[in-house]
Design an enzyme around this catalytic site. Structure first.
Site, PDB file in Angstrom:
ATOM      1  N   ASP A 167     -33.044 -45.386  54.831  1.00 21.97           N
ATOM      2  CA  ASP A 167     -32.927 -45.050  53.411  1.00 21.97           C
ATOM      3  C   ASP A 167     -31.986 -43.861  53.286  1.00 21.97           C
ATOM      4  O   ASP A 167     -32.354 -42.717  53.560  1.00 21.97           O
ATOM      5  CB  ASP A 167     -34.297 -44.711  52.841  1.00 21.97           C
ATOM      6  CG  ASP A 167     -34.245 -44.360  51.358  1.00 21.97           C
ATOM      7  OD1 ASP A 167     -33.138 -44.398  50.763  1.00 21.97           O
ATOM      8  OD2 ASP A 167     -35.300 -44.036  50.785  1.00 21.97           O
TER       9      ASP A 167
ATOM     10  N   THR B 131     -19.774 -59.458  41.301  1.00 20.62           N
ATOM     11  CA  THR B 131     -20.961 -59.308  42.140  1.00 20.62           C
ATOM     12  C   THR B 131     -22.207 -59.431  41.268  1.00 20.62           C
ATOM     13  O   THR B 131     -22.120 -59.667  40.064  1.00 20.62           O
ATOM     14  CB  THR B 131     -20.959 -57.936  42.834  1.00 20.62           C
ATOM     15  OG1 THR B 131     -21.027 -56.918  41.808  1.00 20.62           O
ATOM     16  CG2 THR B 131     -19.692 -57.732  43.666  1.00 20.62           C
TER      17      THR B 131
ATOM     18  N   ASN C 131     -20.987 -47.052  50.504  1.00 20.09           N
ATOM     19  CA  ASN C 131     -20.996 -48.119  49.502  1.00 20.09           C
ATOM     20  C   ASN C 131     -22.345 -48.307  48.810  1.00 20.09           C
ATOM     21  O   ASN C 131     -22.394 -48.825  47.697  1.00 20.09           O
ATOM     22  CB  ASN C 131     -20.582 -49.431  50.173  1.00 20.09           C
ATOM     23  CG  ASN C 131     -20.756 -50.625  49.268  1.00 20.09           C
ATOM     24  OD1 ASN C 131     -19.982 -50.832  48.334  1.00 20.09           O
ATOM     25  ND2 ASN C 131     -21.793 -51.425  49.530  1.00 20.09           N
TER      26      ASN C 131
ATOM     27  N   LYS D 103     -21.167 -41.821  39.780  1.00 23.38           N
ATOM     28  CA  LYS D 103     -19.862 -42.134  40.349  1.00 23.38           C
ATOM     29  C   LYS D 103     -18.833 -41.047  40.042  1.00 23.38           C
ATOM     30  O   LYS D 103     -17.914 -40.801  40.834  1.00 23.38           O
ATOM     31  CB  LYS D 103     -19.380 -43.494  39.850  1.00 23.38           C
ATOM     32  CG  LYS D 103     -20.229 -44.662  40.360  1.00 23.38           C
ATOM     33  CD  LYS D 103     -20.251 -44.701  41.885  1.00 23.38           C
ATOM     34  CE  LYS D 103     -20.995 -45.908  42.418  1.00 23.38           C
ATOM     35  NZ  LYS D 103     -20.988 -45.980  43.897  1.00 23.38           N
TER      36      LYS D 103
ATOM     37  N   TYR E  66     -25.248 -44.460  36.011  1.00 23.82           N
ATOM     38  CA  TYR E  66     -24.334 -44.965  37.030  1.00 23.82           C
ATOM     39  C   TYR E  66     -22.983 -44.255  36.951  1.00 23.82           C
ATOM     40  O   TYR E  66     -22.437 -43.804  37.966  1.00 23.82           O
ATOM     41  CB  TYR E  66     -24.147 -46.472  36.826  1.00 23.82           C
ATOM     42  CG  TYR E  66     -23.348 -47.147  37.915  1.00 23.82           C
ATOM     43  CD1 TYR E  66     -23.902 -47.428  39.153  1.00 23.82           C
ATOM     44  CD2 TYR E  66     -22.016 -47.522  37.686  1.00 23.82           C
ATOM     45  CE1 TYR E  66     -23.169 -48.064  40.148  1.00 23.82           C
ATOM     46  CE2 TYR E  66     -21.273 -48.161  38.675  1.00 23.82           C
ATOM     47  CZ  TYR E  66     -21.848 -48.426  39.898  1.00 23.82           C
ATOM     48  OH  TYR E  66     -21.118 -49.036  40.887  1.00 23.82           O
TER      49      TYR E  66
ATOM     50  N   ALA F 182     -15.055 -56.259  41.226  1.00 25.11           N
ATOM     51  CA  ALA F 182     -15.352 -57.572  41.804  1.00 25.11           C
ATOM     52  C   ALA F 182     -16.486 -58.237  41.043  1.00 25.11           C
ATOM     53  O   ALA F 182     -17.284 -57.593  40.369  1.00 25.11           O
ATOM     54  CB  ALA F 182     -15.719 -57.432  43.275  1.00 25.11           C
TER      55      ALA F 182
ATOM     56  N   ASP G 118     -28.520 -51.357  55.225  1.00 20.62           N
ATOM     57  CA  ASP G 118     -29.049 -51.797  53.942  1.00 20.62           C
ATOM     58  C   ASP G 118     -30.557 -51.616  53.977  1.00 20.62           C
ATOM     59  O   ASP G 118     -31.189 -51.898  55.006  1.00 20.62           O
ATOM     60  CB  ASP G 118     -28.710 -53.270  53.679  1.00 20.62           C
ATOM     61  CG  ASP G 118     -28.714 -53.609  52.191  1.00 20.62           C
ATOM     62  OD1 ASP G 118     -27.640 -53.914  51.645  1.00 20.62           O
ATOM     63  OD2 ASP G 118     -29.797 -53.554  51.574  1.00 20.62           O
TER      64      ASP G 118
END
Length: 272
Positions: free
Chosen positions: A59, A185, A86, A155, A151, A183, A38
Site C-alpha cells: 500500500d 480507461t 502511476n 494531481k 483528484y 486514455a 498494485d
C-alpha cells in the site's frame, strides 16, 4: 537488439490494469526488470506473470508500504533505476456532496503515495551510485475540471512535487519528470457517465498503450539531462506543460479596494 531499458530495474505502481499495465508491459518489452505494484494482488500477479515481472501489493499510501515496495525491488534485482508513480484513486463529486473522507483518501494515495515512493526511490538511487529516473503521473484536471476537485488538487500537487524535486536534484544524475496521459480507461468511463455530454468524449478512442512510449523514454538513458518536464500525451499530440506563471501585472498607484476593482475592470478583465 537490446531494449532501451535493458539492465534496468523499474518499479511501476498501480500497474495491475489500465495505464499502469501498459507502462509495465512496454518497460518489460524494452528489457527492464519490472516490479508490478498494485493493491489488487490478483491483478498485480496476473500482469507480472504475463511479462515475467515481480508482483507486489504494498500500500503505497503509507510511508512503510512505499518503503517496502522499493526495498522489494532492491532485494529482487539489486537496485532500483526507475520509478513510475502511476497509482491513483479517481473520485467524482460536486462540492455540495463531497465526502470529506473520500477527499482525504484521494490525496493520501495520489499525492502522498507519489511523495512517499519518490522519496524512498530517490534516496536509494543516490545511495547506489547517483543515477535514476522518477516519472510521476499528473493529469489535465490539475488546471481545473468539473467534479474533480479532489483528484485535480492531488494531481496539481504532483506537478509541483515534480518541479520541486527536479530543482532539488539539479546537478545529480537522478531525474524527475512527469507525464499527463489521456486514455480510455475505467476512470474515463466513470468520467463520461458522471458528466455525460459535458465530458466531451475527450478520452474515447485513445488506448492506454499510446501513452507508454513517453514514459519509457523518460525512464531511459535517451532522456539523460531531461528533468523537471511534464509531458502531455493526447491522442497523436505530444506537448509540454509549463509551470504556472504570472499572466499580466498591473501597477497600482495605491493599495485600496477601489484600485483593485479598477484593475479588474480594466486590464485584468481581458485575461482568459
Amino acid at each position: 537488439m537490446p531494449g532501451v531499458l535493458a539492465g534496468k530495474a523499474v518499479v511501476i505502481t498501480g500497474a495491475g490494469r489500465g495505464l499502469g499495465e501498459a507502462y509495465a508491459r512496454l518497460a518489460a518489452a524494452e528489457g527492464a526488470s519490472v516490479v508490478v505494484n498494485d493493491v489488487d494482488s490478483a491483478a498485480a500477479a496476473s500482469v507480472a506473470g504475463a511479462i515475467g515481472a515481480l508482483a507486489d501489493d504494498s500500500d503505497i499510501a503509507t510511508w512503510t508500504g512505499a518503503g517496502r515496495l522499493i526495498d522489494n525491488c532492491r532485494r529482487a534485482y539489486g537496485r532500483v533505476d526507475g520509478l513510475v508513480n502511476n497509482a491513483g484513486l479517481f473520485r467524482l463529486a460536486d462540492p455540495r456532496e463531497q465526502d470529506p473522507e473520500e477527499f482525504r483518501r484521494v490525496l493520501e494515495v495520489n499525492l502522498l503515495g507519489t511523495a512517499y515512493c519518490g522519496l524512498h526511490a530517490i534516496r536509494a538511487m543516490l545511495e547506489q551510485g547517483g543515477a535514476g529516473s522518477v516519472v510521476n503521473v499528473t493529469s489535465g484536471s490539475q488546471s481545473g475540471a468539473a467534479a474533480l476537485a479532489a483528484y485535480g488538487a492531488s494531481k496539481g500537487g504532483v506537478a509541483s512535487l515534480t518541479w520541486c524535486w527536479a530543482a532539488d536534484l539539479a546537478g545529480t544524475e537522478v531525474r524527475v519528470n512527469a507525464v499527463s496521459p489521456n486514455a480510455h480507461t475505467r476512470m474515463a468511463d466513470a468520467f463520461e457517465r458522471h458528466l455525460g455530454a459535458r465530458a466531451r468524449g475527450q478520452n474515447v478512442g485513445k488506448p492506454p498503450a499510446s501513452n507508454a512510449p513517453a514514459v519509457v523514454y523518460l525512464l531511459s538513458e535517451a532522456a539523460a539531462g531531461i528533468s523537471g518536464r511534464i509531458v502531455r500525451v493526447d491522442g497523436d499530440e505530444l506537448s509540454l506543460v509549463q509551470p504556472p506563471r504570472t499572466a499580466v501585472a498591473v501597477r497600482l498607484p495605491e493599495w485600496t479596494v477601489a484600485a483593485v476593482a479598477e484593475a479588474f475592470a480594466g486590464d485584468l478583465r481581458q485575461q482568459p
